[in-house]
Structure formats: structure tokens, C-alpha cells
Design an enzyme around this catalytic site. Structure first.
Site, PDB file in Angstrom:
ATOM      1  N   GLY A 131       6.926  19.274 -38.136  1.00  0.00           N
ATOM      2  CA  GLY A 131       5.753  19.491 -37.294  1.00  0.00           C
ATOM      3  C   GLY A 131       5.925  20.711 -36.420  1.00  0.00           C
ATOM      4  N   ASN A 132       5.093  20.840 -35.422  1.00  0.00           N
ATOM      5  CA  ASN A 132       5.214  21.973 -34.499  1.00  0.00           C
ATOM      6  C   ASN A 132       4.753  21.537 -33.111  1.00  0.00           C
ATOM      7  OD1 ASN A 132       2.254  22.572 -34.212  1.00  0.00           O
ATOM      8  ND2 ASN A 132       2.485  22.756 -36.430  1.00  0.00           N
ATOM      9  N   ARG A 133       4.855  22.444 -32.155  1.00  0.00           N
ATOM     10  CA  ARG A 133       4.653  22.054 -30.767  1.00  0.00           C
ATOM     11  C   ARG A 133       3.204  22.179 -30.282  1.00  0.00           C
ATOM     12  NH1 ARG A 133       8.654  25.327 -27.299  1.00  0.00           N
ATOM     13  NH2 ARG A 133       7.821  23.992 -25.676  1.00  0.00           N
ATOM     14  N   SER A 134       2.292  22.430 -31.192  1.00  0.00           N
ATOM     15  CA  SER A 134       0.899  22.576 -30.751  1.00  0.00           C
ATOM     16  C   SER A 134       0.361  21.255 -30.183  1.00  0.00           C
ATOM     17  CB  SER A 134       0.038  23.009 -31.940  1.00  0.00           C
ATOM     18  OG  SER A 134      -1.305  23.035 -31.541  1.00  0.00           O
TER      19      SER A 134
END
Ligand code: CTP
Length: 398
Positions: free
Chosen positions: A207-210
Site C-alpha cells: 500500500g502507500n501513505r495516501s
């Protein structure tokens, strides 16, 4: 569909016309504005705090130190879509022009990037004084709208220019000069937000930090400007206005299929989602054990923006890019071209500065290069700014 209430600030300066601002507050409320009153300390000599609290139904403070834990000047500045200061005295105008921050109102003005309307009221000698005129010119040169006071009889018994204008005139000037109109009425706006996740096994993902804050801000800004808004949002707990058609998704595949079914009929696409560039070649049905983790084979995900933009007709497409290093402007220009977007917002995420933060800094580019530089604005203000640019791109395309 009813648009959400629009948050504004009514700043009140220390002049006798302060009592007329009570009627102004009522008329603004009649127009469905949610109004927070921020009086200067000296204005309380004319109209007391209790009056403002009763009329606005909200807590009223004059000093930055009244509720320090809430950092009120910053939170008020961020929340307000526009500010009207009425009446503004010569002293208040001078303090704002000088960039002073010696009470809550001047702090809010300094911290805000929203449009401001100033309504002066004072004796004509003070209004025509060269110092006041120079200060007014300074404010106008910074994009602040300063109304001319009206002519007529003054409290001092003199006659001249310096009167507080009619309330109805102030309300209509406020709406036309500082608030974006319903300029997206009849338009469809599609926003993607959040960060996609690609499952490794039933409990783990790439995933990512958005967080989705910017996408939700865009969807709500478009709604407040009259658009019919759809939001495709990945893995975000953020609430969105009930009038927004919301699709919650998780993976790139899910986002892509929803994007395909919504894109053709949209007029504007804001691609704010952080899309995972790769996914595991295989997703395990069972939870993997630590000894299985010597490697995870990945396969690249499709570039869903590039793919959807190849089907574009009249849509205006706004892409987003987050870069940390190198020549970030030329990287953004290549992305703009490769992805078939009309505009791109480039934010510099060095040191993880942007994720989860309420403010953003960066550049807006079209194929000719940087067309706007954005410094420390709220994500709501950026949303409106991007919408302004997207509308003017649509107008240029005819
Ligand atoms: N994007 C997309 N599909 C992808 C990756 C990105 O549609 N697989 C979109 C994003 O929503 C964003 C824009 O493309 O609007 C730029 O995203 P970014 O991650 O910066 O682009 P990438 O092409 O992934 O570039 P990089 O190699 O720098 O990660």
C-alpha cells in the site's frame, strides 16, 4: 441535491458601524452561510461578545491566547471559504496592510489563503488620508477586495464618503467577489482518492501513505460549486458529504473498473488517488508464514490514468504527482504527457511532508510548464484553485 453550508468569517473592527454588522450577520445567515464572528478587542466597546455569540450561535473570541490548544487562528483560517471584514477601521486596514498579527482577527487574515472582502467605514478625513489610501492600494494589489465606503451623513454630523454601505450591497459584493459561484452547475466531476492496496495474503498488502484528504477536499469543493460529484475512494475512513456518489474500492483492479464505468459521462476527472505501481504475482489464499518471505514476486499494474485518457473526448483531466528528488518539474511534465492529462499538480513530498498534513505546497503545470506556484495552502484552497484551472482549461478547449 443541496450544497453544504459554506463556512465564512465575519471580522468586525472597532467603529460605530459595528452595530450594523449585526444585521449583516443575519443577512449572511439567510443566505445559508455558516458564520463565525471574529471581533477585534476594541470593537467590543460597540457590540459585546454576548451579542455576537447569541446571534451566531457560536463561541466568540478576540485573542489568540483564548483557546491556545485549538490554535484557533489557523483552524479558523483553514475552515473559512471566505472572509468579510465589516466595518474595517483605518487602524485595522493599516494593521492588515502591514502584516501585523496582534489580535485573533489579524492572525486569521495572515494565516488565510481564502478570498477577503474589506468594508471600510470611518470619517472621510481618515478615509482620504494618504496613509489610509496607500494601505488600501497595498491591500488591493494583494488581491484583497476593498469596497468604497458610501457617501452621506456621518455620526460626527459631517457629510462625506465614509459611511458603512447598505447591507444588501455588502452581501452581493461578498458573493460575487469572494465566493466561487455555482460555476460547475450541470457538470459531472469524478474524483479518485486514497491509496490502493494489493493483497499479498489475507492480512498483508502493498500500500502507500495516501489518506484521501486531498481527494475528499476536491469532491466537496466541486459539490459546493454545483457539480454532480462521484468519488472513487480507496481504503479511506474519511467521511464525505452525503450528496457525493461514493464508491469505496481497495485494489487497482477495483478502482480501474469503477473508473471505466464513470469516466465517459464525466466532464472533469481529478486523479488524486495514489495508485499502487505493482502487485504480487500471486495472492496467497492463506496467511503466509515468515519463512515464505524470502521474496515476493511482483508484476506491474496498468497505468489506469494513461489507459482511461486514451478514451478521452471532452473531459478535462487533472493528474497528481508526488516527487521527492531530481528535476521534479521535468518529471511532472513527462507524466502529464505520458498520461494524457491536461493539468498536473506536482507536490514535493520530501521528508514525507505532505501525507496526512492539512496543507500542501507545489506547482500546477500544463504542457507549457508551470502555470501556478502553490505555497502552504490548505487542501481545500488547493481544491478550489485546481478547479479554477480545470474550468479555464475547459473554456480554452471550447
Ligand atoms: N496513476 C495511475 N495508475 C498507476 C500509477 C499512477 O493512474 N498505475 C496516476 C495517479 O493517480 C496520478 C498520476 O498517475 O494521478 C501520477 O502518479 P505517480 O505515482 O506519480 O506516477 P507513476 O506513473 O506511478 O510514476 P512513478 O514511477 O514516479 O511512481
Amino acid at each position: 441535491m443541496s450544497a453544504p453550508h459554506r463556512e465564512i468569517i465575519l471580522g468586525v473592527g472597532g467603529g460605530i458601524a459595528a452595530y450594523k454588522a449585526c444585521d449583516l450577520l443575519r443577512r449572511l445567515q439567510d443566505r445559508s452561510f455558516a458564520v463565525t464572528v471574529v471581533p477585534t478587542p476594541s470593537s467590543l466597546n460597540f457590540v459585546g461578545k454576548a451579542t455576537w455569540e447569541a446571534l451566531s450561535g457560536r463561541q466568540v473570541t478576540t485573542e489568540v491566547f483564548d483557546a491556545v490548544d485549538q490554535v484557533r487562528h489557523v483552524s479558523l483560517a483553514r475552515k473559512a471559504e471566505a472572509i468579510v471584514i465589516a466595518p474595517a477601521t483605518a487602524d485595522l486596514i493599516a494593521r492588515i496592510a502591514a502584516g501585523r498579527a496582534d489580535d485573533l482577527l489579524t492572525n486569521v487574515v495572515l494565516a488565510s489563503s481564502s478570498p477577503i472582502l474589506i468594508v471600510p467605514a470611518m470619517h472621510p478625513a481618515m478615509w482620504f488620508n494618504k496613509a489610509t489610501q496607500a494601505n488600501v492600494e497595498t491591500l488591493r494589489s494583494r488581491g484583497i477586495d476593498v469596497m468604497e465606503p458610501a457617501e452621506g451623513a456621518l455620526t460626527s454630523g459631517d457629510v462625506g464618503r465614509g459611511r458603512f454601505p447598505e447591507t444588501s450591497e455588502i452581501v452581493s459584493r461578498f458573493i460575487t467577489s469572494t465566493l466561487r459561484d455555482q460555476d460547475l452547475a450541470g457538470m459531472k466531476v469524478l474524483v479518485t482518492a486514497g491509496g490502493t492496496r494489493e493483497a499479498i495474503d489475507p492480512v498483508r498488502f502493498i500500500g502507500n501513505r495516501s489518506t484521501g484528504i486531498q481527494g475528499v477536499a476536491l469532491a466537496e469543493a466541486a459539490l459546493s460549486r454545483g457539480a454532480d460529484v462521484s468519488l472513487i475512494i480507496a481504503n479511506s475512513e474519511l467521511a464525505s458529504h452525503p450528496a457525493i456518489t461514493r464508491f469505496d474500492v481497495s485494489s487497482v483492479d477495483e478502482m480501474f473498473s469503477q473508473l471505466k464505468s464513470s469516466f465517459l459521462e464525466t466532464n472533469f476527472l481529478f486523479m488524486a488517488a495514489a495508485v499502487s505501481d505493482a502487485r504480487p504475482t500471486l495472492t496467497s489464499e492463506r496467511k503466509l508464514k515468515k519463512e515464505d518471505f524470502s521474496r515476493i514476486d511482483l508484476v506491474q499494474n496498468p497505468d489506469i490514468l494513461a489507459s482511461i485518457s486514451s478514451t478521452k473526448s471532452q473531459q478535462v483531466i487533472v493528474a497528481f504527482a508526488a516527487e521527492t528528488d531530481g528535476d521534479i518539474i521535468s518529471q511532472a511534465l513527462s507524466k502529464l504527457a505520458n498520461k494524457g492529462a491536461d493539468l498536473i499538480y506536482l507536490n514535493s513530498v520530501a521528508n514525507g511532508a505532505i501525507f496526512g498534513s492539512a496543507t500542501t505546497s507545489g506547482f500546477i503545470l500544463d504542457s507549457s510548464g508551470v502555470i501556478d506556484t502553490v505555497t502552504e495552502v490548505s487542501k481545500d484552497s488547493l481544491a478550489h484553485l485546481l478547479i479554477n484551472h480545470a474550468i479555464s482549461t475547459r473554456n480554452k478547449l471550447g
